[in-house]
Design an enzyme around this catalytic site. Structure first.
Site, PDB file in Angstrom:
ATOM      1  N   SER A 269      30.660  93.123  47.366  1.00 58.65           N
ATOM      2  CA  SER A 269      29.931  92.333  46.369  1.00 58.65           C
ATOM      3  C   SER A 269      28.412  92.416  46.469  1.00 58.65           C
ATOM      4  O   SER A 269      27.718  91.869  45.614  1.00 58.65           O
ATOM      5  CB  SER A 269      30.358  90.860  46.451  1.00 58.65           C
ATOM      6  OG  SER A 269      31.577  90.667  45.779  1.00 58.65           O
TER       7      SER A 269
ATOM      8  N   LYS B 132      26.746  93.524  43.416  1.00 58.55           N
ATOM      9  CA  LYS B 132      26.411  92.581  42.346  1.00 58.55           C
ATOM     10  C   LYS B 132      24.899  92.391  42.219  1.00 58.55           C
ATOM     11  O   LYS B 132      24.408  91.938  41.174  1.00 58.55           O
ATOM     12  CB  LYS B 132      27.098  91.243  42.582  1.00 58.55           C
ATOM     13  CG  LYS B 132      28.614  91.259  42.333  1.00 58.55           C
ATOM     14  CD  LYS B 132      29.206  89.870  42.527  1.00 58.55           C
ATOM     15  CE  LYS B 132      30.684  89.798  42.130  1.00 58.55           C
ATOM     16  NZ  LYS B 132      31.581  90.403  43.116  1.00 58.55           N
TER      17      LYS B 132
ATOM     18  N   SER C 288      30.434  84.589  43.766  1.00 64.71           N
ATOM     19  CA  SER C 288      30.727  86.015  43.692  1.00 64.71           C
ATOM     20  C   SER C 288      31.882  86.279  42.721  1.00 64.71           C
ATOM     21  O   SER C 288      32.739  87.134  42.956  1.00 64.71           O
ATOM     22  CB  SER C 288      31.067  86.570  45.077  1.00 64.71           C
ATOM     23  OG  SER C 288      30.853  87.956  45.145  1.00 64.71           O
TER      24      SER C 288
END
Length: 453
Positions: free
Chosen positions: A101, A104, A159
Site C-alpha cells: 500500500s 497509494k 488504506s
C-alpha cells in the site's frame, strides 16, 4: 615422555581436529540457510549516486557520527534529508520489490490534483467489483454518496482499496489511472517503479524501491491536502444509511502506528505521515516523514523480518533517530533527484516550469475548500500537521526543497468536509498514454497487520 603428558596431548589434538572438522559443517549450514533468503541483484540502478547502486549497506560516517542501528532486517531501506535531498544512508536502495500500500502515495500524488475535495459521488456496484479478495477496506457501500474528501480519508487512514477503486473510476477508470500513475512515476524519475494496480494489491511485475517510494513521498508532501490526510490520526467516516433513520458515521483511525501507536510501538515524536502497507509478497512496507529540531527526514523500510511484531515501524523509528543524530556528521551516499521538469532547468513560464519558492502545489481546488484539522489530545505526543511545500530551482544545482511550517499540537482528528448535496458526474482525467499493463490477476494477501493492500 610421561604417560600423563601423552594423554593430554592426544586429547588436545583430538579436540583441535574435531574443531577443524565441525566448523566447516556449521558454516555450510549457515550459508545454506542464508541461500534461502532473496538476494539483491548484482546490478541495480545508480540513479542518485554510484553508492546507491551497490548491494548492502552504504554509509559514510564522519567524526562523531553514531553507528547505524543494530539488527536492521529490512531487505531495503533509506534515510534521506527531505530538504536537501541528501541520502544519509541506504541499504539496497534500488532493489525492486513489491510495494504493497505504499504505492497509494503515488496514486494520491497522481489523482489528488484532478478531483475537487467537495465533489460528491454515488458509488455503483461495478466500481467495487474489482477490489481484490482480502483487501483492506474502509467500508464503502454501493448506492451511497461520498465526498472526495471522505474517500481520501479512507485511502490514507484505512488504506481502503474500495476507496481507491471508486476514486480511480472518478478519474477515468482503473486502466487510465494506472497509466497516469506510471507516467507520473517517470516524471518523478521513480524509474524502478512499475504500476499494475492503483492500490498496491499484489500483482505480477508490480514493483518499486525504497529510493522510488522516498521520491514519491517527497513529491506528495508538496501538496497541502496530501500532507493533511497523511498526518490525520482519526476521522469520522459516513456509515450506511438505513431506511427511516439518519445516516450515522463511524470513527476510523490511521493504520500508521508511528502516528497512532500500538502495543510495543510508541507514537513517534514529530511524525507527519506518510504510508504503511502489507501484502503476502511485499511483507510490511513503510515510508515516513518526521521533523525534529528544524530538520526533516524521510525514511523508507521494505520487508523487514516477520518474526518481530511491528518490525517495520520499530526499524523506521530507529533509522529516524539515527538520521537526526547523524545529520551533519556523515557524507551523503547519494541524492534524491528532482523531477524531470525541474531537472531540465526550466525556471519560468511554459509547461513544466518550477513554481516560485514556497508556493504550495495545488490539489484540485483545495485552496477554496476548508480542511482545518481540530486538535485531539494525546499523552504528550506532538504531531506535525503540515509541511508547506515548495519547489525552487537554484542556478547550477536545481535543488528540490521542502519549505516547512510545523504547528504545535497533539494528534489530529480531521474535521468533516462540506455536507453532501448532490451526486457528481464522473470526472474524467486528461488523456494519458498507457505505459503499464492493465491489472493482472493478483495474489490473495495473508492475514497480517491491519493494512492489507
Amino acid at each position: 615422555m610421561p604417560a600423563l603428558k601423552k594423554i593430554a596431548l592426544t586429547v588436545t589434538s583430538a579436540a583441535l581436529l574435531s574443531g577443524f572438522v565441525l566448523s566447516p559443517a556449521v558454516a555450510a549450514d549457515k550459508d545454506k540457510s542464508d541461500d534461502k533468503q532473496p538476494k539483491p541483484p548484482s546490478t541495480m540502478s545508480s540513479l542518485g549516486g554510484e553508492q546507491l547502486g551497490k548491494a548492502g549497506t552504504q554509509v559514510n560516517l564522519g567524526a562523531g557520527a553514531p553507528v547505524l542501528p543494530k539488527k536492521l532486517s529490512g531487505r531495503s531501506w533509506i534515510v534521506a534529508d527531505a530538504e536537501s535531498g541528501d541520502v544519509l544512508a541506504a541499504h539496497n536502495a534500488h532493489w525492486r520489490l513489491p510495494p504493497a500500500s505504499t504505492l497509494k502515495m503515488l496514486f494520491a500524488d497522481t489523482v489528488l490534483p484532478a478531483l475537487q475535495p467537495t465533489q460528491t459521488h454515488k458509488v455503483s456496484e461495478s466500481e467495487l467489483a474489482g477490489v481484490g479478495e482480502g483487501s483492506s477496506l474502509v467500508g464503502i457501500k454501493e448506492d451511497h454518496t461520498y465526498t472526495v474528501h471522505d474517500l481520501w480519508l479512507g485511502v490514507f487512514l484505512r488504506s481502503g482499496n474500495d476507496a481507491v477503486h471508486v476514486l480511480s473510476e472518478m478519474y477515468g477508470g482503473v486502466p487510465q489511472t494506472v497509466a497516469a500513475m506510471q507516467k507520473h512515476a517517470e516524471e518523478l524519475q521513480a524509474l524502478d517503479t512499475v504500476v499494475v494496480s492503483p492500490d498496491g494489491y499484489d500483482a505480477p511485475r508490480q514493483v518499486s524501491s525504497a529510493y522510488d517510494l522516498t521520491l514519491i513521498a517527497r513529491s506528495g508532501m508538496q501538496k497541502k491536502d496530501f500532507r493533511e490526510y497523511a498526518a490525520t490520526a482519526s476521522a469520522d467516516f459516513p456509515g450506511e444509511k438505513k431506511k427511516g433513520k439518519k445516516r450515522e458515521s463511524f470513527e476510523i483511525s490511521n493504520t500508521n502506528r508511528l502516528i497512532t501507536g500500538d502495543i510495543g510501538v510508541d507514537p513517534y515524536k514529530g511524525i507527519a505521515g506518510v504510508k504503511n502497507g502489507y501484502t503476502t509478497h511485499a511483507g510490511n512496507t513503510f515510508t515516513g516523514v518526521a521533523e525534529r529540531n528544524g530538520k526533516v527526514l524521510l525514511v523508507t523500510v521494505m520487508n523487514p523480518s516477520a518474526e518481530e511484531s511491528h518490525a517495520v515501524y520499530k526499524e523506521a523509528a530507529h533509522l529516524l533517530d539515527w538520521g537526526f543524530a547523524a545529520s551533519g556528521k556523515v557524507t551523503p551516499v547519494g541524492q534524491l533527484v528532482p523531477p524531470k521538469s525541474i531537472d531540465t532547468g526550466t525556471t519560468t513560464g511554459g509547461k513544466g516550469a518550477a513554481p516560485a519558492a514556497g508556493a504550495d502545489q495545488g490539489t484540485g481546488g483545495q485552496e477554496e475548500a476548508t480542511h482545518a484539522s481540530a486538535a485531539k489530545s494525546s499523552s504528550g505526543v506532538g504531531v506535525a500537521l503540515a509541511i508547506i511545500g515548495g519547489l525552487l530551482v537554484v542556478v547550477a544545482a536545481a535543488a528540490y526543497l521542502v519549505n516547512r511550517r510545523w504547528p504545535l499540537g497533539g494528534r489530529t482528528k480531521a474535521a468533516p468536509d462540506a455536507p453532501e448535496t448532490k451526486d457528481a458526474a464522473e470526472t474524467k482525467a486528461p488523456e494519458a498514454a498507457e505505459t503499464a499493463e492493465p491489472v493482472a490477476s493478483a495474489g490473495k494477501p495473508a492475514d497480517g497487520p491491519a493494512d492489507k493492500s
